[in-house]
Design an enzyme around this catalytic site. Structure first.
Site, mmCIF file in Angstrom:
data_model
loop_
_atom_site.group_PDB
_atom_site.id
_atom_site.type_symbol
_atom_site.label_atom_id
_atom_site.label_comp_id
_atom_site.label_asym_id
_atom_site.label_seq_id
_atom_site.Cartn_x
_atom_site.Cartn_y
_atom_site.Cartn_z
ATOM 1 N N THR A 1 -9.174 -8.655 -3.497
ATOM 2 C CA THR A 1 -9.645 -7.299 -3.788
ATOM 3 C C THR A 1 -8.862 -6.190 -3.059
ATOM 4 O O THR A 1 -9.128 -5.011 -3.292
ATOM 5 C CB THR A 1 -11.124 -7.174 -3.365
ATOM 6 N N VAL B 1 1.829 -11.039 1.877
ATOM 7 C CA VAL B 1 1.170 -12.202 1.289
ATOM 8 C C VAL B 1 0.207 -11.880 0.145
ATOM 9 O O VAL B 1 -0.339 -12.802 -0.438
ATOM 10 C CB VAL B 1 0.377 -13.014 2.344
ATOM 11 N N LYS C 1 -3.577 -13.645 -14.764
ATOM 12 C CA LYS C 1 -4.709 -14.249 -14.037
ATOM 13 C C LYS C 1 -5.990 -14.000 -14.838
ATOM 14 O O LYS C 1 -6.275 -12.864 -15.217
ATOM 15 C CB LYS C 1 -4.793 -13.605 -12.647
ATOM 16 N N ILE D 1 3.199 -7.320 5.590
ATOM 17 C CA ILE D 1 2.381 -8.537 5.655
ATOM 18 C C ILE D 1 2.851 -9.536 4.587
ATOM 19 O O ILE D 1 2.905 -10.742 4.816
ATOM 20 C CB ILE D 1 0.875 -8.194 5.535
ATOM 21 N N ALA E 1 0.842 -1.207 0.000
ATOM 22 C CA ALA E 1 0.000 0.000 0.000
ATOM 23 C C ALA E 1 0.874 1.253 0.000
ATOM 24 O O ALA E 1 0.589 2.221 -0.717
ATOM 25 C CB ALA E 1 -0.930 0.004 1.208
ATOM 26 N N LEU F 1 -4.189 -1.869 4.587
ATOM 27 C CA LEU F 1 -4.731 -2.585 5.751
ATOM 28 C C LEU F 1 -5.114 -1.621 6.869
ATOM 29 O O LEU F 1 -5.962 -1.942 7.701
ATOM 30 C CB LEU F 1 -3.704 -3.602 6.255
ATOM 31 N N SER G 1 9.720 1.034 8.632
ATOM 32 C CA SER G 1 10.487 0.470 9.734
ATOM 33 C C SER G 1 11.240 -0.770 9.281
ATOM 34 O O SER G 1 10.724 -1.571 8.503
ATOM 35 C CB SER G 1 9.512 0.094 10.854
HETATM 36 C C1 FAD Z 1 -3.728 -13.934 4.283
HETATM 37 C C2 FAD Z 1 -3.762 -12.742 3.390
HETATM 38 C C3 FAD Z 1 -3.799 -12.903 2.021
HETATM 39 C C4 FAD Z 1 -3.885 -11.787 1.172
HETATM 40 N N1 FAD Z 1 -3.997 -11.972 -0.170
HETATM 41 C C5 FAD Z 1 -4.207 -10.891 -0.959
HETATM 42 C C6 FAD Z 1 -4.372 -11.030 -2.360
HETATM 43 O O1 FAD Z 1 -4.330 -12.125 -2.925
HETATM 44 N N2 FAD Z 1 -4.588 -9.910 -3.092
HETATM 45 C C7 FAD Z 1 -4.625 -8.674 -2.532
HETATM 46 O O2 FAD Z 1 -4.874 -7.682 -3.245
HETATM 47 N N3 FAD Z 1 -4.410 -8.515 -1.221
HETATM 48 C C8 FAD Z 1 -4.220 -9.574 -0.430
HETATM 49 N N4 FAD Z 1 -4.006 -9.395 0.905
HETATM 50 C C9 FAD Z 1 -3.919 -8.030 1.425
HETATM 51 C C10 FAD Z 1 -2.549 -7.447 1.097
HETATM 52 O O3 FAD Z 1 -1.535 -8.282 1.605
HETATM 53 C C11 FAD Z 1 -2.422 -6.054 1.691
HETATM 54 O O4 FAD Z 1 -3.551 -5.299 1.359
HETATM 55 C C12 FAD Z 1 -1.227 -5.353 1.100
HETATM 56 O O5 FAD Z 1 -0.077 -6.122 1.274
HETATM 57 C C13 FAD Z 1 -1.029 -3.999 1.712
HETATM 58 O O6 FAD Z 1 -0.583 -4.091 3.029
HETATM 59 P P1 FAD Z 1 -0.148 -2.742 3.729
HETATM 60 O O7 FAD Z 1 0.928 -2.122 2.909
HETATM 61 O O8 FAD Z 1 -1.349 -1.955 4.017
HETATM 62 O O9 FAD Z 1 0.433 -3.204 5.141
HETATM 63 P P2 FAD Z 1 1.786 -3.959 5.529
HETATM 64 O O10 FAD Z 1 2.281 -4.858 4.454
HETATM 65 O O11 FAD Z 1 1.536 -4.564 6.871
HETATM 66 O O12 FAD Z 1 2.859 -2.788 5.674
HETATM 67 C C14 FAD Z 1 2.905 -1.966 6.813
HETATM 68 C C15 FAD Z 1 4.126 -1.072 6.731
HETATM 69 O O13 FAD Z 1 4.062 -0.123 7.772
HETATM 70 C C16 FAD Z 1 5.325 -0.046 8.411
HETATM 71 N N5 FAD Z 1 5.138 0.388 9.799
HETATM 72 C C17 FAD Z 1 4.212 -0.055 10.680
HETATM 73 N N6 FAD Z 1 4.364 0.572 11.858
HETATM 74 C C18 FAD Z 1 5.388 1.427 11.719
HETATM 75 C C19 FAD Z 1 6.047 2.340 12.578
HETATM 76 N N7 FAD Z 1 5.684 2.513 13.851
HETATM 77 N N8 FAD Z 1 7.095 3.060 12.093
HETATM 78 C C20 FAD Z 1 7.492 2.911 10.800
HETATM 79 N N9 FAD Z 1 6.907 2.059 9.934
HETATM 80 C C21 FAD Z 1 5.880 1.332 10.398
HETATM 81 C C22 FAD Z 1 5.907 -1.432 8.289
HETATM 82 O O14 FAD Z 1 7.316 -1.421 8.432
HETATM 83 C C23 FAD Z 1 5.460 -1.793 6.872
HETATM 84 O O15 FAD Z 1 6.393 -1.261 5.963
HETATM 85 C C24 FAD Z 1 -3.896 -10.488 1.740
HETATM 86 C C25 FAD Z 1 -3.795 -10.330 3.122
HETATM 87 C C26 FAD Z 1 -3.752 -11.432 3.949
HETATM 88 C C27 FAD Z 1 -3.684 -11.237 5.432
#
Ligand code: FAD
Length: 498
Positions: free
Chosen positions: A344, A44, A75, A42, A14, A333, A36
């Site tokens: 999605t 995955v 896909k 996450i 994201a 997330l 960080s």
């Molecule tokens: C089981 C599973 C399967 C999935 N499969 C799919 C899929 O097939 N297709 C799809 O579109 N999505 C899927 N998703 C969702 C997808 O993984 C997430 O939407 C996507 O990876 C985005 O995650 P994110 O970047 O929001 O969060 P994260 O990947 O958790 O990143 C969080 C970031 O914030 C940083 N951070 C957090 N706290 C701090 C802090 N205090 N100081 C500095 N940095 C910080 C971390 O270091 C990290 O860089 C799945 C999720 C799960 C749980």
């Protein structure tokens, strides 16, 4: 009008998708991304919807420029084995639709309508769509003969490699990357975010803050106290276990994600160019971590002696009440999550950013724009939720109390209840789809595919029909088109690498 200085907190998918789109839309903005080293991503999310195609198109990145770097594959849709016990409907494929389906698609709708009324019409969706055959025959959904043929497709990819690819590109275009932990969020007296306190880089200030900190929602939930609305009343899965498995280097590659129903949830299998991504999404009310791991390993035919890396994850399912609040936007997330049954999440990331950029750029009536934006994102998330809930609500599995609970609970939205109630009456169902068209995240073909694909027909209409039939003609047409127009998937990916 654009914010002069932007801080993105978080460097998961994201975070780097946000960086890419913001940099593209506001090239003169000063953008910093803080991530960080101590808190992982996450890591995955490996499947997409066709919406992601627009993301790369917007950034002017061709498939061959990014896919080989991310072990990505194409896909065409998702296969759903074992969700129904209705004979002949034990599995179905939810394809991405294309202009090549217009005639056969209409045939499918017509036949589904007849079958709902009790006429045996072979209305199983698998006969009628080109992308279904592309997946079955391991073809790539790209026509070399007709390059302008715009057939919908999504991608499978290694999430870590995609993040690395986007990061390298953003840094090349001048984005500043700070590796540090955010320890505190400072607020102004009016409630705006004033700055992010870091361990080693002092306080970082900006005009706009993008919260991409994952499930913890450090800015939007923890600092700004925006309410989190849980979907646990109708989506019971709250945990996942993930395992990667190897793949033979010369084996054919399907364009299908496979989502198989297991005892207390479902298992995904995602084909990448070099390996499979697998996982089991389940409800911790019905299964322990150890049981889920054991069941997934058995499903993947991994013996207990095999040394494989296993990741256990917790999932917080629901959404925040407001995604854009004051000078903060939540993306990914941190703004919410619906289990990945239709992959999605990245579509919602992209949707949120595109809507936000449009609304922010339009400087008129900021408060009104903000309210419209939040309503629109909430509608989208709830539309996706309703479609996901449908998979569970209409299941006919008898093998566990989990599936019984999924089928029998009554916590569904009014929109979904109206659609499901109307399904049996062809005209009423069409009326309902039309009535809800502004709030549906999934369009008419997807609703027909899921409800017909699960075999929701009167019993007398689902006996096999032996007559030489139009459904076979439809299937023959799809096979012919696919054989004629589309190359072998693996060979196409190999040619991209070279
Ligand atoms: C089981 C599973 C399967 C999935 N499969 C799919 C899929 O097939 N297709 C799809 O579109 N999505 C899927 N998703 C969702 C997808 O993984 C997430 O939407 C996507 O990876 C985005 O995650 P994110 O970047 O929001 O969060 P994260 O990947 O958790 O990143 C969080 C970031 O914030 C940083 N951070 C957090 N706290 C701090 C802090 N205090 N100081 C500095 N940095 C910080 C971390 O270091 C990290 O860089 C799945 C999720 C799960 C749980």
């Amino acid at each position: 009008m654009y914010p002069k200085k932007i801080i993105i907190a978080g460097g998961g998918t994201a975070g780097w998708m946000s960086a890419s789109l913001l940099q593209h839309s506001w090239p003169n903005a000063h953008i910093i991304l803080i991530e960080s080293e101590n808190i992982g991503t996450i890591g995955v999310g490996e499947g997409s919807t066709p919406y992601l195609k627009q993301f790369f198109k917007k950034l002017n990145i061709a498939d061959h420029e990014w896919m080989p770097h991310c072990n990505a594959t194409y896909k065409s849709g998702i296969e759903f084995p074992n969700w129904s016990e209705t004979p002949g409907y034990e599995s179905y494929f939810h394809p991405f639709f294309s202009p090549l389906d217009i005639e056969t698609g209409e045939m499918f709708f017509k036949r589904a309508k007849a079958q709902k009324l009790g006429v045996c019409s072979n209305a199983h969706p698998d006969f009628y769509f080109v992308n279904t055959q592309i997946a079955q025959k391991c073809k790539a959904p790209i026509s070399q003969r007709y390059p302008n043929l715009d057939i919908d497709y999504g991608y499978h990819f290694d999430a870590g490699l995609l993040t690395a690819f986007l990061k390298k590109r953003c840094l090349g275009l001048g984005l500043i990357n700070v590796i540090d932990d955010i320890t505190q969020v400072e607020l102004e007296t009016n409630g705006d975010i004033k700055g992010l306190v870091t361990n080693e880089h002092g306080v970082q200030n900006a005009d706009l803050y993008i919260d991409c900190t994952g499930f913890r929602g450090l800015l939007i939930q923890q600092a700004l106290n925006i309410e989190f609305i849980s979907f646990k009343d109708n989506l019971f899965n709250d945990a996942a276990v993930a395992i990667q498995t190897p793949k033979e280097s010369k084996s054919p590659i399907t364009t299908s994600t496979c989502s198989t129903a297991l005892s207390c949830g479902w298992a995904w299998k995602i084909p990448l160019a070099n390996r499979y991504g697998n996982g089991y999404v389940y409800s911790s009310e019905f299964l322990t971590e150890a049981e889920a791991e054991q069941e997934l390993k058995a499903h993947l035919k991994i013996s207990p002696q095999d040394n494989v890396t296993v990741r256990h994850l917790k999932m917080k399912v629901g959404r925040v009440d407001k995604h854009w609040h004051r000078n903060c936007l939540a993306v990914g997330l941190s703004q919410g999550f619906i289990e990945p049954l239709e992959a999605t999440a990245l579509m919602l990331v992209q949707f949120t950013l595109e809507e936000f950029i449009e609304k922010y750029t339009n400087n008129d009536q900021r408060v009104k724009q903000q309210e419209n934006f939040n309503n629109k994102v909430n509608h989208m998330i709830e539309g996706v939720r309703d479609y996901i809930v449908t998979h569970y609500k209409v299941n006919s599995k008898s093998n566990s109390p989990y599936w019984k609970k999924c089928r029998e609970h009554t916590n569904i939205s009014n929109n979904l209840a109206a659609l499901l109630n109307a399904w049996g009456d062809p005209e009423l169902f069409e009326d309902e789809l039309e009535k809800q068209q502004d709030s549906l995240a999934y369009l008419r073909p997807s609703w027909y595919v899921i409800l017909a694909g699960m075999g929701l027909f009167p019993e007398k209409a689902i006996q096999p029909n032996n007559a030489e039939d139009k459904h076979l003609q439809a299937e023959k047409y799809c096979i012919k088109v696919v054989n004629k127009l589309f190359p072998d998937h693996r060979e196409y990916l190999d040619s991209m690498r070279s």
